[in-house]
Design a protein around this motif. Structure first.
Motif, PDB file in Angstrom:
ATOM      1  N   ALA A 100      29.148  27.981  -2.527  1.00  0.00           N
ATOM      2  CA  ALA A 100      30.526  28.436  -2.520  1.00  0.00           C
ATOM      3  C   ALA A 100      31.464  27.407  -3.136  1.00  0.00           C
ATOM      4  O   ALA A 100      32.594  27.716  -3.478  1.00  0.00           O
ATOM      5  CB  ALA A 100      30.962  28.726  -1.086  1.00  0.00           C
ATOM      6  N   GLU A 101      30.971  26.212  -3.250  1.00  0.00           N
ATOM      7  CA  GLU A 101      31.824  25.159  -3.780  1.00  0.00           C
ATOM      8  C   GLU A 101      32.208  25.439  -5.227  1.00  0.00           C
ATOM      9  O   GLU A 101      31.416  25.961  -6.010  1.00  0.00           O
ATOM     10  CB  GLU A 101      31.034  23.848  -3.719  1.00  0.00           C
ATOM     11  CG  GLU A 101      31.866  22.647  -4.041  1.00  0.00           C
ATOM     12  CD  GLU A 101      30.989  21.452  -4.368  1.00  0.00           C
ATOM     13  OE1 GLU A 101      29.750  21.605  -4.309  1.00  0.00           O
ATOM     14  OE2 GLU A 101      31.527  20.401  -4.703  1.00  0.00           O
ATOM     15  N   ASN A 102      33.426  25.093  -5.576  1.00  0.00           N
ATOM     16  CA  ASN A 102      33.849  25.270  -6.954  1.00  0.00           C
ATOM     17  C   ASN A 102      33.242  24.153  -7.801  1.00  0.00           C
ATOM     18  O   ASN A 102      33.574  22.984  -7.623  1.00  0.00           O
ATOM     19  CB  ASN A 102      35.372  25.241  -7.038  1.00  0.00           C
ATOM     20  CG  ASN A 102      35.832  25.476  -8.456  1.00  0.00           C
ATOM     21  OD1 ASN A 102      35.035  25.856  -9.308  1.00  0.00           O
ATOM     22  ND2 ASN A 102      37.114  25.270  -8.679  1.00  0.00           N
ATOM     23  N   LEU A 103      32.333  24.557  -8.672  1.00  0.00           N
ATOM     24  CA  LEU A 103      31.677  23.544  -9.483  1.00  0.00           C
ATOM     25  C   LEU A 103      32.452  23.239 -10.756  1.00  0.00           C
ATOM     26  O   LEU A 103      32.115  22.336 -11.495  1.00  0.00           O
ATOM     27  CB  LEU A 103      30.270  23.995  -9.845  1.00  0.00           C
ATOM     28  CG  LEU A 103      29.315  24.173  -8.665  1.00  0.00           C
ATOM     29  CD1 LEU A 103      27.933  24.540  -9.160  1.00  0.00           C
ATOM     30  CD2 LEU A 103      29.249  22.906  -7.834  1.00  0.00           C
ATOM     31  N   ALA A 104      33.447  24.066 -11.035  1.00  0.00           N
ATOM     32  CA  ALA A 104      34.162  23.896 -12.296  1.00  0.00           C
ATOM     33  C   ALA A 104      35.250  22.843 -12.184  1.00  0.00           C
ATOM     34  O   ALA A 104      36.422  23.093 -12.466  1.00  0.00           O
ATOM     35  CB  ALA A 104      34.733  25.238 -12.746  1.00  0.00           C
ATOM     36  N   THR A 105      34.866  21.679 -11.730  1.00  0.00           N
ATOM     37  CA  THR A 105      35.835  20.586 -11.683  1.00  0.00           C
ATOM     38  C   THR A 105      35.227  19.384 -12.380  1.00  0.00           C
ATOM     39  O   THR A 105      34.005  19.302 -12.551  1.00  0.00           O
ATOM     40  CB  THR A 105      36.172  20.195 -10.235  1.00  0.00           C
ATOM     41  OG1 THR A 105      34.945  19.787  -9.614  1.00  0.00           O
ATOM     42  CG2 THR A 105      36.786  21.330  -9.472  1.00  0.00           C
ATOM     43  N   ASP A 106      36.063  18.463 -12.754  1.00  0.00           N
ATOM     44  CA  ASP A 106      35.571  17.285 -13.457  1.00  0.00           C
ATOM     45  C   ASP A 106      34.519  16.537 -12.667  1.00  0.00           C
ATOM     46  O   ASP A 106      33.473  16.151 -13.184  1.00  0.00           O
ATOM     47  CB  ASP A 106      36.744  16.331 -13.744  1.00  0.00           C
ATOM     48  CG  ASP A 106      37.487  16.755 -14.976  1.00  0.00           C
ATOM     49  OD1 ASP A 106      37.014  17.741 -15.621  1.00  0.00           O
ATOM     50  OD2 ASP A 106      38.507  16.160 -15.309  1.00  0.00           O
ATOM     51  N   LYS A 107      34.816  16.350 -11.395  1.00  0.00           N
ATOM     52  CA  LYS A 107      33.911  15.558 -10.574  1.00  0.00           C
ATOM     53  C   LYS A 107      32.562  16.242 -10.433  1.00  0.00           C
ATOM     54  O   LYS A 107      31.499  15.633 -10.562  1.00  0.00           O
ATOM     55  CB  LYS A 107      34.522  15.349  -9.188  1.00  0.00           C
ATOM     56  CG  LYS A 107      35.429  14.148  -9.157  1.00  0.00           C
ATOM     57  CD  LYS A 107      35.958  13.951  -7.752  1.00  0.00           C
ATOM     58  CE  LYS A 107      37.152  13.003  -7.788  1.00  0.00           C
ATOM     59  NZ  LYS A 107      37.917  13.052  -6.533  1.00  0.00           N
ATOM     60  N   ALA A 108      32.650  17.538 -10.154  1.00  0.00           N
ATOM     61  CA  ALA A 108      31.410  18.292  -9.982  1.00  0.00           C
ATOM     62  C   ALA A 108      30.612  18.277 -11.271  1.00  0.00           C
ATOM     63  O   ALA A 108      29.392  18.077 -11.265  1.00  0.00           O
ATOM     64  CB  ALA A 108      31.731  19.727  -9.583  1.00  0.00           C
ATOM     65  N   PHE A 109      31.313  18.447 -12.356  1.00  0.00           N
ATOM     66  CA  PHE A 109      30.642  18.423 -13.651  1.00  0.00           C
ATOM     67  C   PHE A 109      29.892  17.126 -13.847  1.00  0.00           C
ATOM     68  O   PHE A 109      28.748  17.106 -14.284  1.00  0.00           O
ATOM     69  CB  PHE A 109      31.675  18.584 -14.777  1.00  0.00           C
ATOM     70  CG  PHE A 109      31.855  20.028 -15.213  1.00  0.00           C
ATOM     71  CD1 PHE A 109      31.503  21.073 -14.370  1.00  0.00           C
ATOM     72  CD2 PHE A 109      32.382  20.330 -16.459  1.00  0.00           C
ATOM     73  CE1 PHE A 109      31.671  22.379 -14.760  1.00  0.00           C
ATOM     74  CE2 PHE A 109      32.545  21.629 -16.855  1.00  0.00           C
ATOM     75  CZ  PHE A 109      32.200  22.666 -16.001  1.00  0.00           C
ATOM     76  N   GLU A 110      30.565  16.054 -13.534  1.00  0.00           N
ATOM     77  CA  GLU A 110      29.945  14.755 -13.748  1.00  0.00           C
ATOM     78  C   GLU A 110      28.636  14.630 -12.972  1.00  0.00           C
ATOM     79  O   GLU A 110      27.617  14.196 -13.497  1.00  0.00           O
ATOM     80  CB  GLU A 110      30.896  13.662 -13.282  1.00  0.00           C
ATOM     81  CG  GLU A 110      31.173  12.622 -14.359  1.00  0.00           C
ATOM     82  CD  GLU A 110      32.394  11.815 -14.013  1.00  0.00           C
ATOM     83  OE1 GLU A 110      32.284  11.014 -13.066  1.00  0.00           O
ATOM     84  OE2 GLU A 110      33.451  12.016 -14.657  1.00  0.00           O
ATOM     85  N   LYS A 111      28.742  15.077 -11.717  1.00  0.00           N
ATOM     86  CA  LYS A 111      27.543  14.970 -10.891  1.00  0.00           C
ATOM     87  C   LYS A 111      26.433  15.877 -11.403  1.00  0.00           C
ATOM     88  O   LYS A 111      25.264  15.496 -11.445  1.00  0.00           O
ATOM     89  CB  LYS A 111      27.888  15.327  -9.435  1.00  0.00           C
ATOM     90  CG  LYS A 111      28.546  14.160  -8.738  1.00  0.00           C
ATOM     91  CD  LYS A 111      28.802  14.476  -7.289  1.00  0.00           C
ATOM     92  CE  LYS A 111      29.475  13.296  -6.607  1.00  0.00           C
ATOM     93  NZ  LYS A 111      30.005  13.694  -5.287  1.00  0.00           N
ATOM     94  N   ILE A 112      26.838  17.082 -11.766  1.00  0.00           N
ATOM     95  CA  ILE A 112      25.808  18.015 -12.276  1.00  0.00           C
ATOM     96  C   ILE A 112      25.179  17.456 -13.542  1.00  0.00           C
ATOM     97  O   ILE A 112      23.961  17.519 -13.734  1.00  0.00           O
ATOM     98  CB  ILE A 112      26.417  19.397 -12.552  1.00  0.00           C
ATOM     99  CG1 ILE A 112      26.938  20.008 -11.245  1.00  0.00           C
ATOM    100  CG2 ILE A 112      25.385  20.325 -13.165  1.00  0.00           C
ATOM    101  CD1 ILE A 112      27.710  21.267 -11.437  1.00  0.00           C
ATOM    102  N   GLN A 113      26.037  16.898 -14.391  1.00  0.00           N
ATOM    103  CA  GLN A 113      25.494  16.344 -15.637  1.00  0.00           C
ATOM    104  C   GLN A 113      24.486  15.252 -15.365  1.00  0.00           C
ATOM    105  O   GLN A 113      23.420  15.182 -15.988  1.00  0.00           O
ATOM    106  CB  GLN A 113      26.634  15.810 -16.507  1.00  0.00           C
ATOM    107  CG  GLN A 113      27.377  16.927 -17.215  1.00  0.00           C
ATOM    108  CD  GLN A 113      28.665  16.464 -17.847  1.00  0.00           C
ATOM    109  OE1 GLN A 113      29.008  15.291 -17.769  1.00  0.00           O
ATOM    110  NE2 GLN A 113      29.376  17.384 -18.450  1.00  0.00           N
ATOM    111  N   GLU A 114      24.818  14.407 -14.411  1.00  0.00           N
ATOM    112  CA  GLU A 114      23.864  13.356 -14.074  1.00  0.00           C
ATOM    113  C   GLU A 114      22.558  13.929 -13.555  1.00  0.00           C
ATOM    114  O   GLU A 114      21.466  13.522 -13.964  1.00  0.00           O
ATOM    115  CB  GLU A 114      24.453  12.429 -12.997  1.00  0.00           C
ATOM    116  CG  GLU A 114      25.204  11.263 -13.595  1.00  0.00           C
ATOM    117  CD  GLU A 114      26.039  10.558 -12.517  1.00  0.00           C
ATOM    118  OE1 GLU A 114      25.575  10.522 -11.363  1.00  0.00           O
ATOM    119  OE2 GLU A 114      27.135  10.087 -12.852  1.00  0.00           O
ATOM    120  N   ALA A 115      22.727  14.926 -12.684  1.00  0.00           N
ATOM    121  CA  ALA A 115      21.532  15.538 -12.112  1.00  0.00           C
ATOM    122  C   ALA A 115      20.713  16.212 -13.204  1.00  0.00           C
ATOM    123  O   ALA A 115      19.467  16.153 -13.204  1.00  0.00           O
ATOM    124  CB  ALA A 115      21.932  16.566 -11.057  1.00  0.00           C
TER     125      ALA A 115
END
Lengths: 534, 73, 405, 368
Positions: free
Chosen positions: C311-326
């Motif tokens: 449910a978390e909004n992934l469309a944020t800078d921070k989330a993006f960064e983490k997803i990119q790393e992952a």
């Protein structure tokens, strides 16, 4: 066997020469007209003994002391004109002239009485007869060694209509008719220039057909005109019935399937070609005007290309090229692919073609020959038959030969598609229809023998043949080969008119004045600034 | 074989009458010599008589006698 | 130009020559078509797929050719898949000492020789692959009808079984396989290998060729063809299998990943973020440093957020960064999996050898001879850079917004 | 005096030379087996080596305006030695032409129509060439640019169609092969497409104006060389290592074209292009051969000799080699060695002798 054929041909040519010599009307030609009217009439009647010869003898002058006769061919001459402009002045107006006028002098009559133009004085019997047969009324006066041939001929002329062979969407709808004088007038109306030259020839021992060369003196190459003159003068034949006769006697390569003389029914087209420096040959009695020299590319150019805007015109021209390729190579490529080079067909297509041919008993080459033959048969039948029946032939052909033969498994459906595409394409380039038809069969045979290799070899031989052809000194493939960059603007695509400021170099006279328009004619919208500065 | 004869008959029909008519005897001689060679070679080919290959001789001359050769491979 | 009396001879000459040509043409038309290799299209036995197996009894080659049945092929697939005999194809097989021998032996059954220009795929049975493809591939490269674009595959078990499968949408199993392999880009779990590629790898002294592996999956009453990975060859012999992830690991390095799905845990560890690979660039630079070989692998990846299961909004800078790393980590793992596998097989599936050859051609001569020892010692320097460039149609997930909570 | 009346202009010479060199696209395959991925530099080196020699041909032709090679030889080397040299040249023409005719046969028999007898292709092909030759050099010159354009079109379009299959790392490492192989490659290339232009010494006499001849010749040569280069680059980039195993790398690389499964099976393009270009080359060669022989016999017209010579060529082509293997082996060695004097020695030597003896001026003074 060939020796036999040679002999036969030699014999035939001998016979021809002999016949021509026989028919040379040398007998009456050089006889002068005698001053004795009765004798003249007798001689003429003796030669012509034909019931449509009308001889009208009359007396005229103040005390009717002069005897004259008017001879004409009943059906050729316009009786109303004769009555109004020859007989009436002679018989009534002559009374208004001084009593002592000597009406035995043809000149006197001509100058003071005859109110018709285009008269010729004849002194020889042969000339008299020629004029008579051309439709003139001959005025013979007793006591004169001369006669007056008065053009009083009437011509039943068809009205000027849109030509059937070259219909256009945009462009003038007038076409040439059978009367050559009208045709020349049509041309004169397009080109009102003092340079427009009309040269007359009479060709045909019996038909005495009027043949005219029309060209622009300042533009046409003088060598070309000289060449046409010599070729026309060579023709010794009994009759010229259509311009096709002339074409076959003056063309450069009589053994080529490609025509080297073009023909047209449209005054605007002929005028355009004359303006490029070509010469038109008009023949009395046919609406088809010959134009020389012809280049191959002309077959793909239509007058409409120049009336439409360049984009559409270029697109249509490319389609014409494609259609010529399809019409000559279509069946050959199909046969070459399906019989020799199946690996070049996409898999799905190959499977469906194979499935379509599953029940067909003939080899593909025979199938193609049969279908093409059927198509040519239908076309010929459709043209020759009266219009309503002709359509029926088309329907029957389509149904019986197309539908039923596929249903019966005699012909594969793809072959029907190929042949119909070929048939449709063959009509897109009318000037090359005959060469296309012959080549189609030749290429098909080559494809049947050796597949793609045969077709390529055939194409190369055709190319060499085309490149070696000349039409009145102009290479047939000009401007593609030899390459001419300013000429190529009008080959595969039609560049805008304002870019084509030069006349075709290989055709027109090579003078410094080879521009037919100002070079800087590109349309530019009106600009305020530039106007102010001026 | 029959094609061979046809083709060579065709060559004669095309060339010879004109040559005789124009009285070009020199040309005719040259034509005949080459024609004879061509016909002989073709006949040998058709009858499966080995035709000597000039390149074989050349190879022999250059490689085996003169010893000029590029290393293979 | 104008024919005069002197040219009468040429006139006659021309007439005769045209007559001669005409007669010759027609004479030849019917005389020669027979011997010039003309083949009517309906007489062809169009082969669209071939399987090569080992005959269990004799040890000979068992060749299975999938031939199009012309009378039914054109009909709709509904008809074709109706009854048992409604198949659009015919699998004809024969045995022989060599492949060409078997191809010619088939004529005893088909009545006409096989037409293999339209062969889509050549499937080798497992036993053949283990024995080595070197001696079997020659025919498929040499035969003039074969095209170098024909696909090469290895069957999980027997090639003839694969050709016998009855696909639902395609009429021909061979076409179906070709289509399956051709569209590898959706997952990049394998890639297509054609004859030319395979030959190219075979000719290389070091590179180990890979070939897609096809197997049959029994599902209820229908048998589906399934590409289950790839097999690696060394010196022409099959040495092992690579699974989907390992193949993608390889493709990352080669830069051949077209698209595919990457699943990474979402930043809050509650669910998953599912990414679709959009664009991949990779660069491999070999380096010889103090006698040891290092391959610098640089990968740039761009993907789109295609699905999320949290449910978390992934469309944020921070989330993006983490997803990119992952994501980078996932990619690195896939690459490592491939590398581990290749080390385990000791097969240079990446073509590192060729890369070294091109860069260090002078040192290569010494490396080449003991490549087998050197290969497992190669060090890797993997640098993955990932980017999420779009989120498709949604800006936010379907959930109550933060403030309302 | 002259056997041929037709004239060509220097622009047509450009295209004749370009088409002539392009005609060897098929023959580039000889070199590929030897020089592998370095073929492209071999072509450039071959061009660099042969360009000055070819320009010396032009200089020779300019010095003897209106004359062909046989006449020049007679003049430079005297009656008997000149005839001997001319015979050597004629032998070279006969052989080279037969190789080219044979190439067409091999192309078709190997790739397109396996079941057709070899001799059939040779006969039909030679007959078509003979037909072209009877039309004279003027017609050949007139259509030359069409052949060049066809060739360029096919070469460029296949290059574009194959661009996504190209791997330019196939050219690496740049220098790897032993020098002798490179040297052999350069030798082959400098003889087979470039050195064969010595045949143009039979044609250049027909130039109407010799002003731009040098520039145009060089330009034509460059177009031809560029085509060869593009083909070599395409083959190496597409086929990589495998290019050495195929009988015809060009053909195989075209077979790999696959654009969206629609533009596939483009073999016909290369089939057409190669047939057409070799046809052009063979026609030129046959023309040269026929004119040379008729000049040797001192005939007024070369036409009667066209068909017999074509017949001889067919049989020579059919029997000269046993197989393509033989073909490649002999041409790569003996074939290029025996033609060295013809290509590299005689024409510059003639030029030198002519310069020393001040030859054509003497003769010209006698004529006028």
């Amino acid at each position: 066997m060939f020796r036999y054929i040679f002999k036969k041909i030699g014999y035939l040519s001998l016979i021809n020469k002999h016949m021509l010599q026989n028919t040379k009307p040398g007998k009456n030609n050089n006889k002068p007209i005698s001053p004795d009217l009765e004798k003249n009439l007798e001689v003429i009647k003796g030669i012509l003994h034909s019931s449509d010869l009308a001889v009208h003898e009359f007396n005229f002058g103040h005390d009717r002391r002069f005897k004259g006769a008017l001879i004409f061919i009943d059906n050729l001459a316009d009786k109303k004109e004769i009555h109004k402009n020859i007989l009436q002045p002679l018989m009534y107006d002559a009374l208004l002239l001084p009593m002592d006028m000597d009406f035995t002098q043809i000149d006197t009559i001509w100058k003071s009485l005859i109110s018709m133009t285009d008269n010729v004085k004849v002194t020889l019997l042969g000339d008299l007869l020629d004029s008579l047969l051309a439709g003139a009324a001959i005025l013979l006066i007793d006591g004169s060694k001369e006669a007056l041939a008065i053009k009083a001929g009437k011509r039943d002329a068809r009205s000027i209509e849109e030509p059937g062979t070259e219909a256009v969407v945009r462009g003038p709808r007038e076409g040439f008719i059978e009367n050559v004088n009208v045709n020349i007038a049509l041309l004169r109306r397009k080109i009102k220039d003092t340079d427009l030259c009309v040269e007359k020839y009479v060709i045909g021992e019996k038909s005495k057909t009027d043949v005219y060369i029309v060209y622009l003196r300042s533009v046409a190459n003088p060598k070309l005109i000289e060449e046409i003159r010599t070729r026309l003068n060579r023709i010794k034949i009994e009759a010229i019935l259509e311009s096709g006769y002339i074409e076959q006697f003056i063309e450069d390569s009589p053994y080529s399937v490609f025509p080297t003389v073009s023909n047209s029914e449209k005054p605007d087209k002929v005028a355009a070609k004359i303006l490029e420096g070509r010469a038109a040959i008009l023949v009395d009695g046919t609406p088809f005007v010959l134009v020389v020299p012809m280049v191959f590319i002309e077959s793909f150019q239509s007058v409409e290309d120049y009336y439409a805007r360049p984009f559409f015109a270029s697109a249509i021209r490319i389609i014409r090229f494609l259609s010529y390729i399809i019409s000559t190579l279509g069946p050959a490529i199909y046969v070459a692919l399906t019989v020799f080079h199946q690996e070049l067909i996409p898999t799905q297509l190959l499977i469906s073609i194979a499935e379509g041919r599953e029940r067909v008993p003939f080899p593909a080459i025979l199938e193609a020959f049969l279908m093409l033959f059927a198509f040519d048969l239908l076309r010929e039948a459709g043209v020759r038959l009266p219009k309503p029946v002709g359509q029926t032939v088309g329907i029957v052909g389509a149904l019986v030969l197309g539908e039923a033969s596929v249903q019966a498994g005699l012909i594969s459906p793809i072959m029907v598609i190929v042949v119909s595409a070929t048939a449709i394409a063959s009509f897109a380039v009318p000037a090359q229809t005959d060469s296309g038809t012959i080549l189609r069969y030749i290429y098909l045979a080559l494809a049947g023998i050796a597949g793609g290799f045969g077709v390529i070899m055939g194409l190369l031989a055709t190319l060499m043949h085309l490149a070696s052809l000349r039409s009145f000194g102009t290479p047939y493939l000009w401007p593609v080969s030899p390459l001419n960059l300013s000429g190529i603007k009008d080959v595969f695509i039609r560049m805008p008119l304002w870019t084509m400021s030069k006349r075709p170099k290989a055709i027109s006279r090579n003078s410094s004045d080879s521009c037919n328009q100002d070079p800087g004619l590109m349309p530019a919208p009106f600009k305020k600034g530039s106007n102010d500065s001026k | 074989m029959i094609y061979l004869l046809l083709i060579y008959a065709f060559i004669i029909i095309i060339n010879v009458p004109g040559l005789i008519k124009r009285k070009e005897w020199r040309e005719l001689t040259a034509f005949s010599i080459l024609y004879a060679i061509a016909f002989a070679l073709s006949l040998m080919y058709v009858l499966d008589i080995p035709v000597p290959s000039p390149m074989k001789g050349l190879k022999h001359l250059i490689v085996d006698i003169l010893g000029i050769e590029y290393p293979q491979g | 130009m104008i024919p005069n009396k002197g040219s009468e001879a040429s006139l006659i000459k021309k007439i005769t020559s045209s007559i001669m040509i005409f007669i010759l043409c027609f004479f030849m038309l019917f005389a020669l078509t027979g011997c010039l290799g003309a083949r009517e299209i309906n007489d062809l036995e169009i082969v669209i797929g071939m399987g090569v197996d080992k005959d269990e009894d004799t040890g000979n080659i068992l060749l299975t050719a999938q031939v199009v049945k012309k009378d039914t092929a054109g009909r709709t697939s509904g008809d074709a898949s109706g009854g048992g005999d409604g198949k659009a194809f015919w699998n004809v097989s024969s045995t022989g000492d060599s492949i060409f021998d078997a191809v010619r032996q088939v004529t005893h059954k088909t009545g006409n020789r096989l037409f293999i220009s339209h062969n889509q795929a050549v499937i080798f049975g497992n036993d053949i692959a283990q024995e080595g493809l070197q001696e079997y591939i020659d025919f498929f490269l040499r035969a003039h009808e074969m095209r170098p674009t024909a696909l090469i595959l290895v069957a999980e078990d027997r090639a003839s079984d694969i050709l016998d499968a009855k696909p639902e949408t395609e009429k021909f199993p061979a076409m179906n396989i070709a289509k399956l392999v051709d569209t590898y880009g959706f997952t990049s779990h394998f890639y297509e290998v054609n004859m030319k590629d395979f030959a190219s790898c075979l000719m290389s002294p070091t590179t180990a060729p890979l070939v897609p592996l096809v197997s049959i999956v029994q599902e209820k009453d229908c048998m589906d063809i399934y590409v289950s990975g790839m097999v690696a060859f060394k010196k022409g012999k099959m040495i092992g299998k690579l699974n989907h992830d390992e193949v993608r690991g390889l493709l990352w390095v080669l830069g051949k990943v077209k698209s595919g799905v990457l699943i990474v845990p979402s930043p809050d560890e509650q669910g998953k973020a599912v990414l679709e690979i959009v664009r991949v660039k990779s660069k491999v630079t070999p380096e010889i440093k103090d006698g040891s070989i290092v391959m610098h692998i640089k990968i740039k990846e761009e993907s789109s957020l295609s699905e999320q299961t949290t449910a978390e909004n992934l469309a944020t800078d921070k989330a993006f960064e983490k997803i990119q790393e992952a994501t980078a980590e996932v990619i690195r793992q896939e690459i490592m999996a491939a590398i581990d596998k290749s080390r385990e097989l000791n097969a240079d599936i990446f073509g590192f050898g060729e890369m070294l050859h091109k860069k260090y051609s002078s040192k290569w001569k010494t490396l080449k001879d003991n490549w087998d020892e050197i290969y497992p010692t190669i060090e890797l320097d993997i640098d993955v850079e990932t980017k999420i460039i779009k989120t498709d149609l949604l800006k936010k997930p379907v959930s109550q917004s933060e403030e309302e909570k | 005096m002259s056997i041929e009346r037709g004239k060509i202009n220097s622009q047509q010479l450009l295209f004749l030379i370009a088409g002539f060199v392009q005609g060897s696209i098929l023959l580039i395959d000889f070199t590929v087996g030897i020089t592998e991925h370095q073929t492209w530099m071999v072509i450039l080196a071959g061009l660099a080596i042969s360009a000055p020699v070819i320009l010396s041909y032009v200089a020779l032709a300019k010095r003897f305006p209106g004359m062909n090679l046989v006449q020049i030889n007679d003049m430079v080397y005297g009656r008997f030695l000149g005839k001997a040299v001319s015979m050597y040249y004629i032998f070279f023409f006969v052989m080279t032409l037969s190789f080219n005719i044979r190439d067409v046969g091999e192309l078709y028999v190997t790739f397109l129509m396996q079941d057709t007898p070899f001799i059939f292709f040779l006969v039909v092909f030679a007959a078509t060439c003979a037909y072209a030759v009877t039309k004279g050099i003027e017609v050949l010159g007139r259509v030359s640019h069409l052949f060049v354009v066809t060739g360029l079109f096919v070469i460029i379009s296949t290059f574009i169609l194959l661009i996504d299959q190209m791997d330019f790392s196939n050219f690496l490492p740049l220098f790897e092969l032993p020098f002798i192989r490179i040297f052999q490659g350069i030798h082959i290339v400098s003889i087979i497409p470039f050195g064969e232009t010595v045949a143009f010494l039979m044609i250049m006499g027909r130039l109407n104006k010799t002003e731009h001849a040098v520039k145009r010749t060089f330009f034509g040569l460059s177009i031809g060389a560029l085509s060869l280069l593009v083909v070599a680059v395409r083959n190496t980039a597409v086929l990589g290592r495998t290019q050495t195993i195929w009988t015809s790398p060009s053909f195989q690389s075209i077979r790999l074209i696959n654009i969206g499964t629609v533009l596939t099976r483009m073999d016909f393009l290369i089939g057409i292009a190669q047939t057409v270009l070799i046809f052009f080359k063979c026609s030129l060669f046959l023309y040269v051969l026929v004119v040379a022989v008729s000049q040797l016999f001192g005939l007024k017209s070369y036409l009667p000799l066209v068909l017999p010579l074509a017949g001889i060529e067919v049989i020579v082509a059919a029997t000269v080699f046993q197989s393509p293997v033989d073909h490649a082996m002999i041409t790569q060695n003996a074939g290029i060695i025996y033609s060295v004097p013809l290509v590299f020695i005689f024409p510059p030597l003639s030029l030198l002798i002519a310069k020393i003896r001040g030859l054509p001026k003497f003769e010209r003074g006698k004529e006028t």
